[in-house]
Design a protein around this motif. Structure first.
Motif, PDB file in Angstrom:
ATOM      1  N   ARG A  92      -4.705  -1.011 -15.383  1.00 13.54           N
ATOM      2  CA  ARG A  92      -4.033  -2.026 -14.555  1.00 13.54           C
ATOM      3  C   ARG A  92      -2.569  -1.679 -14.340  1.00 13.54           C
ATOM      4  N   ASP A  93      -1.892  -1.238 -15.387  1.00 13.83           N
ATOM      5  CA  ASP A  93      -0.472  -0.884 -15.264  1.00 13.83           C
ATOM      6  C   ASP A  93      -0.262   0.333 -14.374  1.00 13.83           C
ATOM      7  N   TYR A  94      -1.234   1.212 -14.368  1.00 12.01           N
ATOM      8  CA  TYR A  94      -1.200   2.402 -13.507  1.00 12.01           C
ATOM      9  C   TYR A  94      -1.150   2.000 -12.031  1.00 12.01           C
ATOM     10  N   HIS A  95      -1.882   0.961 -11.664  1.00  7.66           N
ATOM     11  CA  HIS A  95      -1.947   0.522 -10.268  1.00  7.66           C
ATOM     12  C   HIS A  95      -0.897  -0.535  -9.925  1.00  7.66           C
ATOM     13  N   ASP A  96      -0.226  -1.105 -10.910  1.00  9.61           N
ATOM     14  CA  ASP A  96       0.776  -2.138 -10.672  1.00  9.61           C
ATOM     15  C   ASP A  96       1.987  -1.514  -9.971  1.00  9.61           C
TER      16      ASP A  96
END
Length: 494
Positions: free
Chosen positions: A405-409
């Motif tokens: 999720r943090d990768y795409h945030d």
């Protein structure tokens, strides 16, 4: 926002009579209008572009130490020299802009050490520099020969910013790898756009050129994945940026375009190659991508493994401080994100350097064992060390959904990896977690001095001290660099 099937081609009347070509797809017109009319006002984008320029050229200079790369460079017919042609930095070649773009593009990408953009699609926006710099150099030398003013390096930096933006914005929400296409299709599109502007294409001609890039044959990802991983992944971007130059030149000569190349029913890009889905866009074109681009500073490694390699270096030092070594390791767990598992989680034999620099286990094992990870560590002589494969077999990857999720945030864009080591005697070391690689925007203050040092090191591989000093005097002074004619800058590196 989505650029969907807003203008599908087909019969334009109930009788089935064709009433002429459809209007151009919105994706094409949006790119053309951005390239032709958008004024870049971001000082950060221009400063980052300067750093990107020197880092990208430095990666190319390092690649010239590898015969597997240099054998592909130069004219197609040996001995050919093109009057007023583009001069390929670091080499004796003066070529037509298409072949020059291939040569420089292959150099840039060869060692997987230039910048990176990670989103739904991955890629390396500085791959576009092959087409940009070589076209600008050819145009400048031709202009001087005709008594006209040359292009300046500010034009090159602006083209880099726009190419980064086109490639990066297309990549944010659209996964080409999910349909088996290689990300170099985006290099072809972005290079076509900015090279077309350099060539003076009209809006209609530029739309034609972009349509030619999309209707062109697109590269499969076959050469990036087992059991076929191979060296084409090191020259595919050079091929794409050079193809862009060719297509832009054809459009300038009056070659027609294909206005609904994306949305045409049955025969368009979406239906043939994208499972019928239109492209989706997260944001309008500006200068966001260049401002947030990821630099590869510490390691020549696929970017999803950069933080893993950094964590492995920390663990190597910890083991040494304990009087232990990688020989004492029983197992290693890598807590990672979905993209890393999809691309670089590999077990079993690795066939060649292209295979090894896309294997996270290899890129962790080498620094755990030796406290380093260099381009030479992917070569056969290093890979033959049996300790590497023995340690690789002890390394497993597990996805952490929060990392994904943090990768795409868009506010984080992290590329996290956490390494946990258990020793043979049962001792478990604390996990070493690195969320952001040193080339991330959040670590610019730490990273840029190292990026400049990387450039100095790469210059020293190819140039005598006096030539290095002349290049650095310009490259490290943005005002002076931007004002310099392109051909004069390139001449410093020939």
């Amino acid at each position: 926002m989505s650029a969907g099937h807003s203008n599908p081609s087909g019969p334009s009347s109930p009788s089935g009579q064709w009433n002429g070509p459809p209007p151009p797809d919105a994706v094409l017109t949006d790119i053309a209008d951005y390239v032709l009319t958008y004024e870049i006002r971001s000082d950060l984008a221009f400063e980052t572009a300067r750093h990107c320029l020197i880092d990208t050229l430095g990666c190319g200079f390092e690649a010239l130490s590898y015969p597997a790369c240099t054998k592909l460079l130069g004219p197609i017919v040996p001995g050919t020299i093109v009057p007023n042609g583009a001069k390929v930095p670091g080499t004796p070649y003066q070529l037509d802009p298409v072949q020059a773009a291939f040569s420089l593009g292959a150099m840039i990408r060869w060692l997987d050490f230039n910048d990176t953009w990670l989103a739904a699609e991955w890629g390396h926006p500085s791959d576009n520099l092959g087409g940009i710099l070589m076209t600008a150099d050819w145009l400048s030398r031709t202009a001087i020969a005709q008594g006209q003013p040359p292009l300046t390096m500010r034009h090159v930096l602006a083209a880099m910013i726009k190419a980064h933006e086109i490639q990066g914005c297309l990549a944010l929400e659209n996964s080409f790898n999910q349909v088996g296409l290689d990300h170099v299709v985006l290099v072809k599109v972005a290079s076509t756009a900015v090279v077309g502007e350099m060539l003076g294409l009209s809006r209609d001609e530029l739309i034609n050129a972009l349509s030619l890039a999309f209707v062109d044959g697109q590269s499969l990802r076959t050469y990036r994945h087992a059991p076929n991983t191979g060296s084409r992944k090191s020259w595919a971007a050079g091929d794409a940026t050079s193809r862009a130059v060719r297509l832009a030149l054809m459009a300038r000569a009056g070659e027609m375009g294909y206005p609904s190349v994306l949305t045409a029913r049955t025969w368009g890009f979406y239906d043939v190659l994208f499972k019928g889905k239109p492209f989706v866009f997260q944001r309008p074109y500006g200068s966001y991508v260049m401002e947030n681009v990821l630099f590869k500073i510490a390691f020549p490694a696929e970017f999803h493994a950069q933080t893993a390699a950094e964590a492995a270096m920390t663990l190597h030092r910890q083991l040494a401080a304990m009087g232990r070594s990688a020989q004492d390791i029983r197992s290693v767990k890598i807590r990672t994100h979905a993209a890393a598992i999809r691309i670089i989680d590999k077990q079993g034999p690795l066939a060649n350097p292209a295979d090894r620099d896309h294997c996270i286990q290899y890129m962790v094992a080498v620094p755990l064992l030796f406290g380093r990870l260099t381009a030479a560590d992917y070569e056969d002589d290093v890979a033959a060390d049996p300790r590497i494969d023995a340690l690789r077999a002890k390394i497993v990857c597990e996805e952490d959904p929060q990392f994904t999720r943090d990768y795409h945030d868009p506010d984080k864009r992290s590329i996290a990896n956490g390494l946990s080591v258990t020793l043979a005697d049962g001792t478990t070391l604390d996990e070493v977690l690195v969320e952001y690689p040193i080339g991330h925007k959040r670590r610019r203050d730490e990273g840029i001095p190292l990026l400049v040092e990387k450039f100095r090191t790469n210059l020293a591989r190819r140039f005598a001290a006096r030539a290095q000093a002349r290049i650095l005097d310009v490259a490290l002074d943005r005002q002076r660099l931007e004002a310099m004619p392109v051909h004069q800058f390139v001449d410093l590196m020939v």
